[in-house]
Design a protein around this motif. Structure first.
Motif, PDB file in Angstrom:
ATOM      1  N   ASP A  59      92.305  -7.054 -19.158  1.00 37.21           N
ATOM      2  CA  ASP A  59      92.110  -8.458 -19.560  1.00 37.21           C
ATOM      3  C   ASP A  59      92.325  -9.449 -18.420  1.00 37.21           C
ATOM      4  O   ASP A  59      92.187 -10.660 -18.616  1.00 37.21           O
ATOM      5  N   ARG A  60      92.644  -8.976 -17.223  1.00 38.51           N
ATOM      6  CA  ARG A  60      92.885  -9.884 -16.099  1.00 38.51           C
ATOM      7  C   ARG A  60      91.574 -10.201 -15.381  1.00 38.51           C
ATOM      8  O   ARG A  60      90.762  -9.305 -15.127  1.00 38.51           O
ATOM      9  N   PRO A  61      91.367 -11.470 -15.020  1.00 38.13           N
ATOM     10  CA  PRO A  61      90.124 -11.842 -14.342  1.00 38.13           C
ATOM     11  C   PRO A  61      90.126 -11.547 -12.846  1.00 38.13           C
ATOM     12  O   PRO A  61      89.071 -11.554 -12.213  1.00 38.13           O
ATOM     13  N   ASP A  62      91.298 -11.295 -12.276  1.00 45.83           N
ATOM     14  CA  ASP A  62      91.413 -11.095 -10.827  1.00 45.83           C
ATOM     15  C   ASP A  62      91.484  -9.616 -10.458  1.00 45.83           C
ATOM     16  O   ASP A  62      92.153  -9.221  -9.501  1.00 45.83           O
ATOM     17  N   VAL A  63      90.780  -8.786 -11.225  1.00 47.69           N
ATOM     18  CA  VAL A  63      90.805  -7.346 -11.011  1.00 47.69           C
ATOM     19  C   VAL A  63      89.379  -6.805 -10.996  1.00 47.69           C
ATOM     20  O   VAL A  63      88.524  -7.262 -11.760  1.00 47.69           O
TER      21      VAL A  63
ATOM     22  N   LEU B 220      95.213   3.673  -7.572  1.00 48.27           N
ATOM     23  CA  LEU B 220      94.455   4.878  -7.906  1.00 48.27           C
ATOM     24  C   LEU B 220      95.036   5.499  -9.167  1.00 48.27           C
ATOM     25  O   LEU B 220      96.222   5.831  -9.228  1.00 48.27           O
ATOM     26  N   GLY B 221      94.197   5.655 -10.182  1.00 50.72           N
ATOM     27  CA  GLY B 221      94.631   6.306 -11.416  1.00 50.72           C
ATOM     28  C   GLY B 221      95.546   5.450 -12.263  1.00 50.72           C
ATOM     29  O   GLY B 221      95.448   4.229 -12.310  1.00 50.72           O
ATOM     30  N   ARG B 222      96.462   6.091 -12.975  1.00 53.13           N
ATOM     31  CA  ARG B 222      97.454   5.455 -13.856  1.00 53.13           C
ATOM     32  C   ARG B 222      96.825   4.678 -15.008  1.00 53.13           C
ATOM     33  O   ARG B 222      97.423   3.771 -15.574  1.00 53.13           O
ATOM     34  N   ALA B 223      95.558   4.995 -15.342  1.00 52.02           N
ATOM     35  CA  ALA B 223      94.852   4.274 -16.412  1.00 52.02           C
ATOM     36  C   ALA B 223      94.897   2.775 -16.180  1.00 52.02           C
ATOM     37  O   ALA B 223      94.909   1.984 -17.128  1.00 52.02           O
ATOM     38  N   ALA B 224      94.897   2.364 -14.910  1.00 53.70           N
ATOM     39  CA  ALA B 224      95.066   0.954 -14.571  1.00 53.70           C
ATOM     40  C   ALA B 224      93.937   0.083 -15.103  1.00 53.70           C
ATOM     41  O   ALA B 224      94.146  -1.094 -15.415  1.00 53.70           O
ATOM     42  N   ALA B 225      92.737   0.641 -15.230  1.00 48.63           N
ATOM     43  CA  ALA B 225      91.625  -0.150 -15.761  1.00 48.63           C
ATOM     44  C   ALA B 225      91.884  -0.551 -17.205  1.00 48.63           C
ATOM     45  O   ALA B 225      91.459  -1.622 -17.645  1.00 48.63           O
ATOM     46  N   MET B 226      92.586   0.287 -17.955  1.00 48.26           N
ATOM     47  CA  MET B 226      92.904  -0.038 -19.339  1.00 48.26           C
ATOM     48  C   MET B 226      94.098  -0.991 -19.410  1.00 48.26           C
ATOM     49  O   MET B 226      94.112  -1.943 -20.194  1.00 48.26           O
ATOM     50  N   VAL B 227      95.083  -0.761 -18.562  1.00 39.49           N
ATOM     51  CA  VAL B 227      96.277  -1.608 -18.574  1.00 39.49           C
ATOM     52  C   VAL B 227      95.954  -3.036 -18.156  1.00 39.49           C
ATOM     53  O   VAL B 227      96.454  -4.005 -18.738  1.00 39.49           O
ATOM     54  N   LEU B 228      95.090  -3.190 -17.152  1.00 44.52           N
ATOM     55  CA  LEU B 228      94.795  -4.515 -16.577  1.00 44.52           C
ATOM     56  C   LEU B 228      93.419  -5.027 -16.986  1.00 44.52           C
ATOM     57  O   LEU B 228      92.870  -5.915 -16.335  1.00 44.52           O
TER      58      LEU B 228
ATOM     59  N   ALA C   9     101.587  -4.397 -14.008  1.00 42.93           N
ATOM     60  CA  ALA C   9     101.536  -5.835 -14.257  1.00 42.93           C
ATOM     61  C   ALA C   9     102.197  -6.614 -13.130  1.00 42.93           C
ATOM     62  O   ALA C   9     101.715  -7.680 -12.724  1.00 42.93           O
ATOM     63  N   GLU C  10     103.289  -6.086 -12.595  1.00 40.37           N
ATOM     64  CA  GLU C  10     103.978  -6.748 -11.488  1.00 40.37           C
ATOM     65  C   GLU C  10     103.141  -6.715 -10.210  1.00 40.37           C
ATOM     66  O   GLU C  10     103.132  -7.677  -9.437  1.00 40.37           O
ATOM     67  N   ILE C  11     102.434  -5.619  -9.991  1.00 45.34           N
ATOM     68  CA  ILE C  11     101.536  -5.537  -8.835  1.00 45.34           C
ATOM     69  C   ILE C  11     100.445  -6.601  -8.955  1.00 45.34           C
ATOM     70  O   ILE C  11     100.134  -7.313  -8.002  1.00 45.34           O
ATOM     71  N   ALA C  12      99.857  -6.711 -10.147  1.00 46.09           N
ATOM     72  CA  ALA C  12      98.780  -7.679 -10.364  1.00 46.09           C
ATOM     73  C   ALA C  12      99.272  -9.113 -10.237  1.00 46.09           C
ATOM     74  O   ALA C  12      98.560  -9.988  -9.716  1.00 46.09           O
TER      75      ALA C  12
END
Length: 209
Positions: free
Chosen positions: A119-123, A109-117, A98-101
């Motif tokens: 709801d963000r429109p800038d991803v 790469l990895g870290r299930a980031a697609a699930m964590v982020l 979240a802090e990176i975003a």
């Protein structure tokens, strides 16, 4: 700046494609820095944070804790009763993402980031995959190791990533609905895949301009 998340199965070239995308977009590449930050926040050795990362089977955590003790980063040992559990690692990883975003952005790469982020429109969420046999052949070609030797690693890595996402996010990381772009990187040249991701990212306003 924005974020590009890259989910890659074993042999799909994520470790080569993701940093290449970051370089093209002028964004930082976040890989080992994430478990390092998690380790610092939880006060545990880096190897233990990495052992709870998406890329390692969750069973390793149970193996480590069953030993009763583990090395302390400043010497001696830490009793497992003082160590964070799996949820603590997941929560801290989510906070770092979240802090990176919210900050410098980058390619994760990895870290299930697609699930964590999600709801963000800038991803931009990207999935790299391909048939198992072709991914295995690609891994053998890039590492110079025999396929028979890599097969068990492939099975373990794919199962670990699947288990991590299913355990914490109750979904299948291979489902295309989680991603804006899905590419079979076993048939497309790697530079073509990088170009596709870069084009998609810039279309969403992601990158240094």
């Amino acid at each position: 700046m924005g974020v590009v998340t890259v989910s890659a199965s074993f042999g799909a070239g994520g470790a080569e494609i993701a940093p290449a995308v970051a370089e093209r977009l002028g964004l930082p590449f976040h890989d080992r820095v994430i478990p390092a930050q998690v380790a610092a926040r939880l006060g545990v050795p880096l190897p233990e944070a990495e052992a709870n990362d998406e890329t390692v089977t969750r069973g390793l955590w149970r193996l480590v804790t069953s030993l009763g003790t583990m090395p302390d980063p400043v010497g001696g040992v830490l009793p497992t009763s003082t160590l964070p559990d799996e949820r603590a690692y997941r929560v801290q990883t989510e906070r770092v993402l979240a802090e990176i975003a919210a900050g410098p952005g980058g390619v994760v790469l990895g870290r299930a980031a697609a699930m964590v982020l999600r709801d963000r429109p800038d991803v931009l969420h990207v999935r790299l995959d391909g048939p198992r046999d072709r991914r295995l052949a690609a891994a053998a070609a890039s590492t110079g190791r025999p396929e028979a030797e890599l097969r068990r690693e492939q099975e373990a890595a794919d199962a670990a990533r699947m288990a991590y996402v299913r355990h914490f996010y109750r979904c299948d990381p291979a489902e295309t609905r989680h991603y804006h772009l899905v590419a079979d990187s076993t048939v497309l040249p790697r530079d073509v895949v990088v170009e596709l991701v870069v084009i998609a990212a810039r279309a969403r306003g992601i990158g240094a301009f």
